[in-house]
Scaffold this motif. Structure first.
Motif, PDB file in Angstrom:
ATOM      1  N   LEU A 450     -35.548  -9.846 -15.307  1.00  0.00           N
ATOM      2  CA  LEU A 450     -36.839  -9.311 -15.366  1.00  0.00           C
ATOM      3  C   LEU A 450     -37.900 -10.131 -15.949  1.00  0.00           C
ATOM      4  O   LEU A 450     -38.840 -10.558 -15.485  1.00  0.00           O
ATOM      5  CB  LEU A 450     -36.737  -7.682 -15.694  1.00  0.00           C
ATOM      6  CG  LEU A 450     -38.144  -6.837 -15.644  1.00  0.00           C
ATOM      7  CD1 LEU A 450     -38.801  -6.967 -14.248  1.00  0.00           C
ATOM      8  CD2 LEU A 450     -38.045  -5.759 -16.286  1.00  0.00           C
ATOM      9  N   LEU A 451     -37.538 -10.441 -17.288  1.00  0.00           N
ATOM     10  CA  LEU A 451     -38.360 -11.182 -17.827  1.00  0.00           C
ATOM     11  C   LEU A 451     -38.666 -12.647 -17.222  1.00  0.00           C
ATOM     12  O   LEU A 451     -39.756 -13.252 -17.116  1.00  0.00           O
ATOM     13  CB  LEU A 451     -37.828 -11.491 -19.185  1.00  0.00           C
ATOM     14  CG  LEU A 451     -37.578 -10.512 -20.135  1.00  0.00           C
ATOM     15  CD1 LEU A 451     -36.891 -10.215 -21.371  1.00  0.00           C
ATOM     16  CD2 LEU A 451     -39.275  -9.881 -20.420  1.00  0.00           C
ATOM     17  N   ASP A 452     -37.723 -12.995 -16.714  1.00  0.00           N
ATOM     18  CA  ASP A 452     -37.603 -14.482 -15.913  1.00  0.00           C
ATOM     19  C   ASP A 452     -38.583 -14.419 -14.769  1.00  0.00           C
ATOM     20  O   ASP A 452     -39.385 -15.216 -14.251  1.00  0.00           O
ATOM     21  CB  ASP A 452     -36.299 -14.919 -15.524  1.00  0.00           C
ATOM     22  CG  ASP A 452     -35.481 -15.592 -16.768  1.00  0.00           C
ATOM     23  OD1 ASP A 452     -36.088 -15.790 -17.728  1.00  0.00           O
ATOM     24  OD2 ASP A 452     -34.153 -15.640 -16.584  1.00  0.00           O
ATOM     25  N   TYR A 453     -38.515 -13.207 -14.089  1.00  0.00           N
ATOM     26  CA  TYR A 453     -39.243 -12.895 -12.958  1.00  0.00           C
ATOM     27  C   TYR A 453     -40.571 -12.694 -13.243  1.00  0.00           C
ATOM     28  O   TYR A 453     -41.379 -13.363 -12.522  1.00  0.00           O
ATOM     29  CB  TYR A 453     -38.407 -11.807 -12.158  1.00  0.00           C
ATOM     30  CG  TYR A 453     -39.303 -11.431 -10.968  1.00  0.00           C
ATOM     31  CD1 TYR A 453     -39.070 -12.164  -9.770  1.00  0.00           C
ATOM     32  CD2 TYR A 453     -40.230 -10.540 -10.886  1.00  0.00           C
ATOM     33  CE1 TYR A 453     -39.844 -12.058  -8.580  1.00  0.00           C
ATOM     34  CE2 TYR A 453     -40.960 -10.451  -9.468  1.00  0.00           C
ATOM     35  CZ  TYR A 453     -40.705 -11.025  -8.619  1.00  0.00           C
ATOM     36  OH  TYR A 453     -41.427 -10.710  -7.323  1.00  0.00           O
ATOM     37  N   LEU A 454     -40.968 -12.075 -14.253  1.00  0.00           N
ATOM     38  CA  LEU A 454     -42.310 -11.936 -14.774  1.00  0.00           C
ATOM     39  C   LEU A 454     -42.896 -13.257 -15.233  1.00  0.00           C
ATOM     40  O   LEU A 454     -44.207 -13.258 -15.059  1.00  0.00           O
ATOM     41  CB  LEU A 454     -42.348 -10.705 -15.674  1.00  0.00           C
ATOM     42  CG  LEU A 454     -41.866  -9.316 -15.405  1.00  0.00           C
ATOM     43  CD1 LEU A 454     -41.990  -8.420 -16.696  1.00  0.00           C
ATOM     44  CD2 LEU A 454     -42.970  -8.695 -14.311  1.00  0.00           C
ATOM     45  N   LEU A 477     -46.727  -5.819  -4.274  1.00  0.00           N
ATOM     46  CA  LEU A 477     -45.988  -5.302  -5.321  1.00  0.00           C
ATOM     47  C   LEU A 477     -44.647  -5.125  -4.443  1.00  0.00           C
ATOM     48  O   LEU A 477     -43.416  -5.364  -5.296  1.00  0.00           O
ATOM     49  CB  LEU A 477     -46.475  -3.791  -5.554  1.00  0.00           C
ATOM     50  CG  LEU A 477     -45.444  -2.973  -6.394  1.00  0.00           C
ATOM     51  CD1 LEU A 477     -45.417  -3.602  -7.832  1.00  0.00           C
ATOM     52  CD2 LEU A 477     -46.306  -1.694  -6.711  1.00  0.00           C
ATOM     53  N   ASP A 478     -44.568  -4.884  -3.193  1.00  0.00           N
ATOM     54  CA  ASP A 478     -43.370  -4.608  -2.567  1.00  0.00           C
ATOM     55  C   ASP A 478     -42.526  -5.893  -2.559  1.00  0.00           C
ATOM     56  O   ASP A 478     -41.269  -5.832  -2.812  1.00  0.00           O
ATOM     57  CB  ASP A 478     -43.771  -4.395  -1.149  1.00  0.00           C
ATOM     58  CG  ASP A 478     -44.060  -2.703  -0.812  1.00  0.00           C
ATOM     59  OD1 ASP A 478     -43.692  -1.913  -2.078  1.00  0.00           O
ATOM     60  OD2 ASP A 478     -44.557  -2.218   0.111  1.00  0.00           O
ATOM     61  N   GLU A 483     -37.972  -9.122  -4.244  1.00  0.00           N
ATOM     62  CA  GLU A 483     -37.263 -10.266  -4.815  1.00  0.00           C
ATOM     63  C   GLU A 483     -36.394  -9.769  -6.178  1.00  0.00           C
ATOM     64  O   GLU A 483     -35.408 -10.359  -6.441  1.00  0.00           O
ATOM     65  CB  GLU A 483     -38.310 -11.169  -5.202  1.00  0.00           C
ATOM     66  CG  GLU A 483     -38.943 -11.981  -3.881  1.00  0.00           C
ATOM     67  CD  GLU A 483     -40.145 -12.617  -4.266  1.00  0.00           C
ATOM     68  OE1 GLU A 483     -40.336 -13.232  -5.522  1.00  0.00           O
ATOM     69  OE2 GLU A 483     -40.722 -13.359  -3.418  1.00  0.00           O
ATOM     70  N   TYR A 484     -36.857  -8.799  -6.891  1.00  0.00           N
ATOM     71  CA  TYR A 484     -36.362  -8.571  -8.064  1.00  0.00           C
ATOM     72  C   TYR A 484     -35.225  -7.923  -7.958  1.00  0.00           C
ATOM     73  O   TYR A 484     -33.999  -7.941  -8.429  1.00  0.00           O
ATOM     74  CB  TYR A 484     -37.275  -7.803  -9.002  1.00  0.00           C
ATOM     75  CG  TYR A 484     -36.421  -7.485 -10.237  1.00  0.00           C
ATOM     76  CD1 TYR A 484     -36.068  -7.943 -11.322  1.00  0.00           C
ATOM     77  CD2 TYR A 484     -36.077  -5.869 -10.271  1.00  0.00           C
ATOM     78  CE1 TYR A 484     -35.486  -7.547 -12.340  1.00  0.00           C
ATOM     79  CE2 TYR A 484     -35.371  -5.223 -11.247  1.00  0.00           C
ATOM     80  CZ  TYR A 484     -34.992  -6.076 -12.221  1.00  0.00           C
ATOM     81  OH  TYR A 484     -34.539  -5.540 -13.597  1.00  0.00           O
ATOM     82  N   GLU A 485     -35.093  -6.973  -6.860  1.00  0.00           N
ATOM     83  CA  GLU A 485     -33.983  -6.209  -6.476  1.00  0.00           C
ATOM     84  C   GLU A 485     -32.960  -7.290  -5.924  1.00  0.00           C
ATOM     85  O   GLU A 485     -31.786  -6.807  -6.153  1.00  0.00           O
ATOM     86  CB  GLU A 485     -34.311  -5.063  -5.297  1.00  0.00           C
ATOM     87  CG  GLU A 485     -32.935  -4.053  -5.244  1.00  0.00           C
ATOM     88  CD  GLU A 485     -33.695  -3.186  -4.232  1.00  0.00           C
ATOM     89  OE1 GLU A 485     -33.173  -1.935  -4.416  1.00  0.00           O
ATOM     90  OE2 GLU A 485     -34.264  -3.527  -3.256  1.00  0.00           O
ATOM     91  N   GLU A 490     -27.860  -9.543  -6.662  1.00  0.00           N
ATOM     92  CA  GLU A 490     -27.001 -10.762  -6.654  1.00  0.00           C
ATOM     93  C   GLU A 490     -26.178 -11.082  -7.920  1.00  0.00           C
ATOM     94  O   GLU A 490     -25.109 -11.559  -7.945  1.00  0.00           O
ATOM     95  CB  GLU A 490     -27.806 -11.992  -6.506  1.00  0.00           C
ATOM     96  CG  GLU A 490     -27.203 -13.170  -5.968  1.00  0.00           C
ATOM     97  CD  GLU A 490     -28.085 -14.338  -5.952  1.00  0.00           C
ATOM     98  OE1 GLU A 490     -27.547 -15.359  -5.263  1.00  0.00           O
ATOM     99  OE2 GLU A 490     -29.170 -14.082  -6.010  1.00  0.00           O
ATOM    100  N   GLN A 491     -26.970 -11.040  -9.041  1.00  0.00           N
ATOM    101  CA  GLN A 491     -26.192 -10.961 -10.382  1.00  0.00           C
ATOM    102  C   GLN A 491     -25.231 -10.088 -10.691  1.00  0.00           C
ATOM    103  O   GLN A 491     -24.124 -10.312 -11.234  1.00  0.00           O
ATOM    104  CB  GLN A 491     -27.255 -10.981 -11.500  1.00  0.00           C
ATOM    105  CG  GLN A 491     -28.190 -12.043 -11.575  1.00  0.00           C
ATOM    106  CD  GLN A 491     -29.249 -11.920 -12.609  1.00  0.00           C
ATOM    107  OE1 GLN A 491     -29.336 -11.130 -13.288  1.00  0.00           O
ATOM    108  NE2 GLN A 491     -30.228 -12.969 -12.686  1.00  0.00           N
TER     109      GLN A 491
END
Length: 540
Positions: A450-454, A477-478, A483-485, A490-491
């Motif tokens: 989440l931090l990397d994505y933000l 937002l979607d 992308e985050y989901e 994947e992780q």
């Protein structure tokens, strides 16, 4: 005279020999209670009268001497004997101590004492004696005094009164056994009463031809024999049974038919419970069967009062025990049986460790069974039941032993299952700890993702500014959430080695929902790639 002497003395001598036999019989029965004590005193008084009569006849026939002492002793013994029999009649007819009973006894014994004083110290009762010639020997009779009517009143009153009291007891006593006892004594005294009233009436009117030396020894001996039987035996014959049209005979006949019918059906009874129920119907009383292993095997018509009888007390009973027969010899057991409503206890194999049993019979048993023939019939029935109960109790104990073995095996299996369950619990705790660690690792990865994505848009803007290019367009937002989901799924798949079910649990998703998202984000191929990476290559 010498030829006539034996005949005139023979009846009293024979009567005395009979009394000696009655003494032996009374001693052999080992029955000791108020009734037997009164009877023995009564018998002793008549024995003294008999001895006085023999010596008096000897003196007057051989020595030619008037036996004044023997004559006085004869009448003194009669006075005592009649008082004792009146006491015996009251004791047999009335169980409870009543005020009227005490008053009657005090009056009779007081009256007897007055007669004894008049007989010994005065001439008012008997002035003397005179001889009577019967052709086969001399006898003696009294010369009445002015108060002799007191003796006549005493004799007639006690004979008639005793008969009336026994008649009352025959009709009003509580149990058939006691009523039969009163009837037996009444039948015993009737000939003596008839003879006594007949002789006293004749002598009162001056008729002296009757020979009391022959009549009285015969009737009194008959009376003493029946009275000895009635007072020293608990199981006595019911005279009414021998009367063809009596209700007692009809009732007894029906009872014997029921007993015979059950004896013939015992082999067909399938269980101890069925046999006890059938026995209760036959005897018309409550029945309970108890044993050492299982205290209460079967009950028919009984109450908790019966089956509460102490088992340790039953172990002391080795023969058929009837409550009415042990009141004097075993008062504690008698009181205990009465308190529990038990009339009789029948033991089966009491010395056996594995087959001992006892049958408890309710109070109504004594209403049906009280004569020797009654007990003979039911003892035959009990003997047949003993074989049946032995088979059933052995079978039940075998089943109980098998059930105990099955219980022990079940207990062993339960212990094994508990051990396996304990191992499963430990394994479950370990899995929970492992799952908790994976969850913490997953949360940490999700936080970094989440931090990397933000931080990714800022980094992209800086790279564009450095390269002099336009910054990338802003996403909705979607799009950001998608992308985050996708990255998070994947992780998670990567950390789970491509295990879709495990990844769905960690993500809190249903398996079909995760499959849908994998197809949506184009990660289905990624899932297969992760699965191939999780499988080690085969050695060449």
């Amino acid at each position: 005279m010498e030829l006539s002497l034996p005949f005139i003395i023979v009846p009293p001598i024979i009567a005395l020999l009979f009394k000696a036999g009655i003494y032996a019989y009374a001693w052999s029965t080992k029955t000791h209670n108020l009734h037997t004590r009164l009877y023995l005193l009564f018998l002793f008084s008549f024995s003294i009268q008999n001895v006085a009569e023999i010596f008096g006849l000897y003196k007057v026939n051989v020595d030619g001497v008037m036996p004044h002492f023997e004559g006085g002793l004869f009448y003194a013994a009669v006075i005592v004997a009649l008082a004792l029999f009146f006491h015996l009649a009251l004791a047999v007819a009335f169980d409870r101590q009543r005020v009227a009973k005490k008053i009657a006894l005090a009056f009779v014994y007081g009256y007897a004492a007055v007669l004894q004083l008049l007989l010994v110290f005065t001439m008012y009762l008997i002035q003397g004696f005179e001889t009577l010639e019967y052709g086969f020997g001399l006898s003696i009779t009294r010369v009445p005094g002015p108060l002799y009517f007191l003796f006549e009143f005493y004799v007639v009153g006690l004979l008639v009164g005793s008969s009336g009291i026994l008649g009352y007891g025959w009709k009003k006593q509580e149990t058939p056994q006691k009523r039969a006892k009163n009837l037996m004594l009444l039948a015993a005294i009737v000939p003596t009463v008839a003879a006594g009233l007949f002789v006293i009436g004749l002598l009162h009117f001056g008729v002296k031809w009757i020979n009391t030396s022959v009549i009285f020894p015969t009737t009194i001996t008959f009376f003493l024999i029946l009275t000895a039987y009635a007072t020293h035996q608990y199981r006595i014959f019911d005279i009414q049974f021998f009367i063809p049209w009596s209700k007692v005979r009809a009732r007894k006949t029906a009872f014997y038919d029921r007993v015979r019918a059950m004896i013939s059906e015992i082999a067909e009874l399938g269980s101890a419970r069925e046999a006890v129920t059938r026995l209760g119907d036959t005897l018309r009383c409550p029945v309970a069967l108890m044993s050492t292993g299982k205290p209460v095997l079967a009950v028919a018509g009984g109450t908790q009062q019966m089956v509460a009888f102490p088992l340790e007390q039953l172990h002391k009973i080795e023969r058929i025990t009837v409550a009415n027969e042990i009141a004097d010899v075993a008062p504690d057991t008698y009181r205990m049986m009465r308190a529990h409503g038990i009339a009789a206890i029948v033991p089966f194999y009491p010395h056996s460790q594995s087959a001992s049993g006892w049958m408890l019979l309710g109070d109504a048993f004594s209403e049906q069974v009280y004569t020797p023939l009654d007990f003979k019939m039911v003892e035959q029935l009990f003997a047949r039941l003993a074989d049946l109960f032995l088979d059933k109790m052995v079978s039940m104990r075998t089943q109980l032993a098998e059930a105990q073995r099955g219980g022990r095996m079940l207990e062993q299996r339960t212990q094994v299952l508990e051990q396996n369950l304990s191992a499963l619990r430990e394994e479950n705790h370990a899995l929970r700890r492992q799952n908790h660690a994976l969850m913490e690792e997953h949360m940490a990865n999700a936080k970094h993702t989440l931090l990397d994505y933000l931080d990714a848009p800022k980094k992209a803007a800086r790279r564009a500014a450095q390269q002099g290019a336009e910054p990338p367009p802003l996403k909705t937002l979607d799009e950001h959430l998608g992308e985050y989901e996708a990255r998070l799924i994947e992780q998670t798949l990567e950390s789970c080695g491509g295990n879709q079910a495990k990844a769905a649990r960690l993500l809190g998703l249903k398996p079909n929902t995760l499959h849908y998202k994998l197809e949506r984000y184009g990660l289905a191929g990624e899932k297969r790639r992760q699965a191939r990476k999780a499988v080690p290559p085969k050695p060449e």
